[in-house]
Design an enzyme around this catalytic site. Sequence first.
Site, PDB file in Angstrom:
ATOM      1  N   GLY A 218      -5.103 -30.913 -12.723  1.00  0.00           N
ATOM      2  CA  GLY A 218      -5.052 -32.326 -12.355  1.00  0.00           C
ATOM      3  C   GLY A 218      -4.124 -32.546 -11.175  1.00  0.00           C
ATOM      4  N   GLY A 219      -2.963 -31.897 -11.228  1.00  0.00           N
ATOM      5  CA  GLY A 219      -1.966 -32.071 -10.169  1.00  0.00           C
ATOM      6  C   GLY A 219      -2.497 -31.592  -8.834  1.00  0.00           C
TER       7      GLY A 219
ATOM      8  N   CYS B 186       6.610 -27.893 -20.959  1.00  0.00           N
ATOM      9  CA  CYS B 186       6.363 -27.145 -19.722  1.00  0.00           C
ATOM     10  C   CYS B 186       7.373 -26.010 -19.572  1.00  0.00           C
ATOM     11  CB  CYS B 186       6.462 -28.076 -18.531  1.00  0.00           C
ATOM     12  SG  CYS B 186       7.977 -29.036 -18.569  1.00  0.00           S
TER      13      CYS B 186
ATOM     14  N   GLU C  77       4.840 -32.133 -10.822  1.00  0.00           N
ATOM     15  CA  GLU C  77       5.534 -31.222 -11.745  1.00  0.00           C
ATOM     16  C   GLU C  77       4.467 -30.643 -12.636  1.00  0.00           C
ATOM     17  OE1 GLU C  77       8.606 -30.182 -12.035  1.00  0.00           O
ATOM     18  OE2 GLU C  77       9.248 -31.342 -10.307  1.00  0.00           O
TER      19      GLU C  77
ATOM     20  N   GLY D 218       1.971 -33.095 -15.176  1.00  0.00           N
ATOM     21  CA  GLY D 218       0.778 -32.761 -15.945  1.00  0.00           C
ATOM     22  C   GLY D 218       0.284 -31.378 -15.592  1.00  0.00           C
ATOM     23  N   SER D 219      -1.020 -31.199 -15.759  1.00  0.00           N
ATOM     24  CA  SER D 219      -1.596 -29.860 -15.616  1.00  0.00           C
ATOM     25  C   SER D 219      -1.710 -29.456 -14.143  1.00  0.00           C
ATOM     26  CB  SER D 219      -2.990 -29.858 -16.236  1.00  0.00           C
ATOM     27  OG  SER D 219      -3.810 -30.773 -15.549  1.00  0.00           O
TER      28      SER D 219
ATOM     29  N   LYS E 284       0.029 -45.119 -13.680  1.00  0.00           N
ATOM     30  CA  LYS E 284      -1.282 -44.859 -14.284  1.00  0.00           C
ATOM     31  C   LYS E 284      -0.959 -44.415 -15.715  1.00  0.00           C
ATOM     32  CE  LYS E 284      -5.234 -42.550 -15.218  1.00  0.00           C
ATOM     33  NZ  LYS E 284      -4.834 -41.804 -16.398  1.00  0.00           N
TER      34      LYS E 284
ATOM     35  N   GLU F 198      -0.618 -20.123 -17.838  1.00  0.00           N
ATOM     36  CA  GLU F 198      -0.036 -20.922 -18.921  1.00  0.00           C
ATOM     37  C   GLU F 198      -1.039 -21.142 -20.058  1.00  0.00           C
ATOM     38  OE1 GLU F 198       0.343 -25.210 -18.293  1.00  0.00           O
ATOM     39  OE2 GLU F 198       2.298 -25.221 -19.259  1.00  0.00           O
TER      40      GLU F 198
HETATM   41  P1  NAP Z   1      -3.035 -33.775 -17.442  1.00  0.00           P
HETATM   42  O1  NAP Z   1      -4.258 -33.614 -18.262  1.00  0.00           O
HETATM   43  O2  NAP Z   1      -3.035 -33.148 -16.102  1.00  0.00           O
HETATM   44  O3  NAP Z   1      -2.782 -35.373 -17.335  1.00  0.00           O
HETATM   45  C1  NAP Z   1      -1.710 -35.989 -16.621  1.00  0.00           C
HETATM   46  C2  NAP Z   1      -2.207 -37.310 -16.012  1.00  0.00           C
HETATM   47  O4  NAP Z   1      -2.971 -37.048 -14.842  1.00  0.00           O
HETATM   48  C3  NAP Z   1      -3.116 -38.139 -16.886  1.00  0.00           C
HETATM   49  O5  NAP Z   1      -2.872 -39.508 -16.650  1.00  0.00           O
HETATM   50  C4  NAP Z   1      -4.500 -37.758 -16.410  1.00  0.00           C
HETATM   51  O6  NAP Z   1      -5.435 -38.755 -16.663  1.00  0.00           O
HETATM   52  C5  NAP Z   1      -4.277 -37.601 -14.927  1.00  0.00           C
HETATM   53  N1  NAP Z   1      -5.219 -36.661 -14.312  1.00  0.00           N
HETATM   54  C6  NAP Z   1      -5.374 -35.353 -14.643  1.00  0.00           C
HETATM   55  N2  NAP Z   1      -6.279 -34.782 -13.837  1.00  0.00           N
HETATM   56  C7  NAP Z   1      -6.691 -35.743 -12.968  1.00  0.00           C
HETATM   57  C8  NAP Z   1      -7.605 -35.744 -11.881  1.00  0.00           C
HETATM   58  N3  NAP Z   1      -8.274 -34.656 -11.504  1.00  0.00           N
HETATM   59  N4  NAP Z   1      -7.786 -36.905 -11.207  1.00  0.00           N
HETATM   60  C9  NAP Z   1      -7.124 -38.014 -11.570  1.00  0.00           C
HETATM   61  N5  NAP Z   1      -6.241 -38.071 -12.595  1.00  0.00           N
HETATM   62  C10 NAP Z   1      -6.019 -36.947 -13.282  1.00  0.00           C
HETATM   63  O7  NAP Z   1      -1.747 -33.180 -18.201  1.00  0.00           O
HETATM   64  P2  NAP Z   1      -1.284 -33.418 -19.724  1.00  0.00           P
HETATM   65  O8  NAP Z   1      -2.270 -32.805 -20.635  1.00  0.00           O
HETATM   66  O9  NAP Z   1      -0.927 -34.816 -19.919  1.00  0.00           O
HETATM   67  O10 NAP Z   1       0.079 -32.581 -19.825  1.00  0.00           O
HETATM   68  C11 NAP Z   1       0.138 -31.209 -20.151  1.00  0.00           C
HETATM   69  C12 NAP Z   1       0.495 -30.382 -18.938  1.00  0.00           C
HETATM   70  O11 NAP Z   1       1.615 -30.973 -18.285  1.00  0.00           O
HETATM   71  C13 NAP Z   1       0.914 -28.952 -19.225  1.00  0.00           C
HETATM   72  O12 NAP Z   1       0.307 -28.091 -18.308  1.00  0.00           O
HETATM   73  C14 NAP Z   1       2.429 -28.956 -19.036  1.00  0.00           C
HETATM   74  O13 NAP Z   1       2.984 -27.711 -18.688  1.00  0.00           O
HETATM   75  C15 NAP Z   1       2.564 -29.976 -17.950  1.00  0.00           C
HETATM   76  N6  NAP Z   1       3.884 -30.599 -17.956  1.00  0.00           N
HETATM   77  C16 NAP Z   1       4.721 -30.342 -16.920  1.00  0.00           C
HETATM   78  C17 NAP Z   1       5.999 -30.879 -16.937  1.00  0.00           C
HETATM   79  C18 NAP Z   1       6.960 -30.614 -15.821  1.00  0.00           C
HETATM   80  O14 NAP Z   1       7.996 -31.278 -15.757  1.00  0.00           O
HETATM   81  N7  NAP Z   1       6.718 -29.681 -14.936  1.00  0.00           N
HETATM   82  C19 NAP Z   1       6.418 -31.705 -17.995  1.00  0.00           C
HETATM   83  C20 NAP Z   1       5.525 -31.960 -19.019  1.00  0.00           C
HETATM   84  C21 NAP Z   1       4.252 -31.402 -18.987  1.00  0.00           C
HETATM   85  P3  NAP Z   1      -6.853 -38.409 -17.341  1.00  0.00           P
HETATM   86  O15 NAP Z   1      -6.548 -37.729 -18.638  1.00  0.00           O
HETATM   87  O16 NAP Z   1      -7.499 -39.716 -17.459  1.00  0.00           O
HETATM   88  O17 NAP Z   1      -7.547 -37.486 -16.376  1.00  0.00           O
END
Ligand code: NAP
Length: 530
Positions: free
Chosen positions: A245-246, A302, A265, A241-242, A184, A395
Amino acid sequence: MSLHGQSIIAGNVTSISGPTFSVSNPATGEQLAPSFQEASAALADAALIAADKAFDDFRAASAEQRATLLDAIAEGIEGLGDELLHRAHAETALPMARLTGERARACGQARLFAKLIRDGSWVEARIDRAQPDRQPLPKPDVRRFMVPLGPVVVFGASNFPFAISVAGTDTLSALGAGCPVIVKGHPGHPGTCELIGGVIVAALAKTNLPAGAFSLVHGKGNEIGLALVNHPLTQAVAFTGSLRGGRALFDAAVSRKNPIPFYGELGSVNPVFMLPGALKERASQLAENFVGSLTMGVGQFCTNPGLVFGLQGSDMETFLDKTSALVKAVPPTTMLHGGISASFNNGLDRISGVSGVDVLGKSETPAKSEAAQAVAAVYVTDAATFEANETLREEVFGPASLVTKCSTKEQLEQIAEGFEGQLTASIHGTVEDLKQHARLIRILERKVGRIIFNAFGTGIEVCPSMHHGGPYPASTHSFFTSIGTAAIYRFVRPVCYQGFPDECLPEPIQNKNARGAWRLVDGAMTNGDA
Ligand code: NAP
């Protein structure tokens, strides 16, 4: 190369029409062409049917063929040259130097997985040969090794457009294991996704592997992601991701009629402990290293050091004074997109709204809100305020951190006891500090995936021993890592063969050890024949 703005299903660029989304340059606000077609649930279905059809041929391909695929992906990414860097820079505002480094990491990890697949030991073959004469009962011939799960859905994060996106560690490890992948695409960098998606399609063709082993679907919003997670043919999901979302997608994955593994993650605040010996030796240096780690990549990691703890005293004051001066001088910098900068500003308001929290230092140059810029900010508080306000443990994604002054070693331990799961914790100290604070380390071992001595969590080494994960909410399954070669174990499961004739067994568990892989034969590790 002009972008088509369509999803790619099993090597074919779709030609759908309907709702679209577009992305703008976060630094200038300029809208970037083209617009991208939102994939429908029907496209998700087509991608999964193609992946399922391709699975048997893909997993039957030789290890050499799949390793060559990963090498070809690395070559293809490098072959895109500056075009890829420019597009990613326009979509994310990440500096060219950072993107160049991240591309090297992405290609390096593709080659590392290729090496792992060629070596073959990763399948963890265990062979217990039959003992027909054993008393009181004969022992059967029992052998196990790892097999791929099937089609895997991958969600990348906005902050790593190369290393944790379309050809990131999730996709590479899943393809290496023999699992078809449906990505995706992240709506924050869809053009970058398309360019790299094209590379994977070409690499599959070049290595004569089935086109159905990879699809890329675009979409903004929750529907397409949910359709992929809920699809009956999906066997596992990798998400970066967040937490919000996760968690939503994790809940969907485990609520299915047939629940599937969901490897999320998620975010982390990565506590840092400045122990007295280190502060006495090098308080100013620690402040420099801390502010460097905090503001690297506009704090969009992250592993960013979101919380710092130390024992109050004159050395701690030296650390705080230096930190304050350094943070004030940090220029505001553009974040990945307007949404992330809005959440960052909300996070700053949340911290500064707590009574008992003061600003230690904040960029003195005002941010340009139209350019989605973030000001670096460090706050300071005391242990009682920290303990009383749950919100301070959350966070804030960006260059913000909170320093808490504690009065006793026991207070540091009590605070550590209260942490939720974290990706990392850092300890700055001397050997004597470590001895004095042995209990703190033991507490942290229960809370985090990686404990770091005299360094910060940012800048992850991609290697076999890396563990990037942690107890929830750092990740949804603390056993697994998303970075390093062990990431492959998310996409396989053991299968055990009992009593089979040798020539009818899968190659990794036959008596002849054709690849010279390390195997556990009758309880002893060997790379010889069984
Ligand atoms: P995000 O907003 O959660 O997006 C990640 C992906 O998931 C996107 O493709 C998003 O698509 C999709 N998504 C999110 N919520 C969804 C839902 N409810 N239903 C379906 N799809 C959903 O995260 P981000 O802004 O890209 O990244 C920032 C976050 O990632 C921070 O919190 C950071 O700490 C974390 N992160 C963690 C790691 C790790 O290894 N642990 C590494 C890097 C980043 P849409 O935008 O279309 O919803």
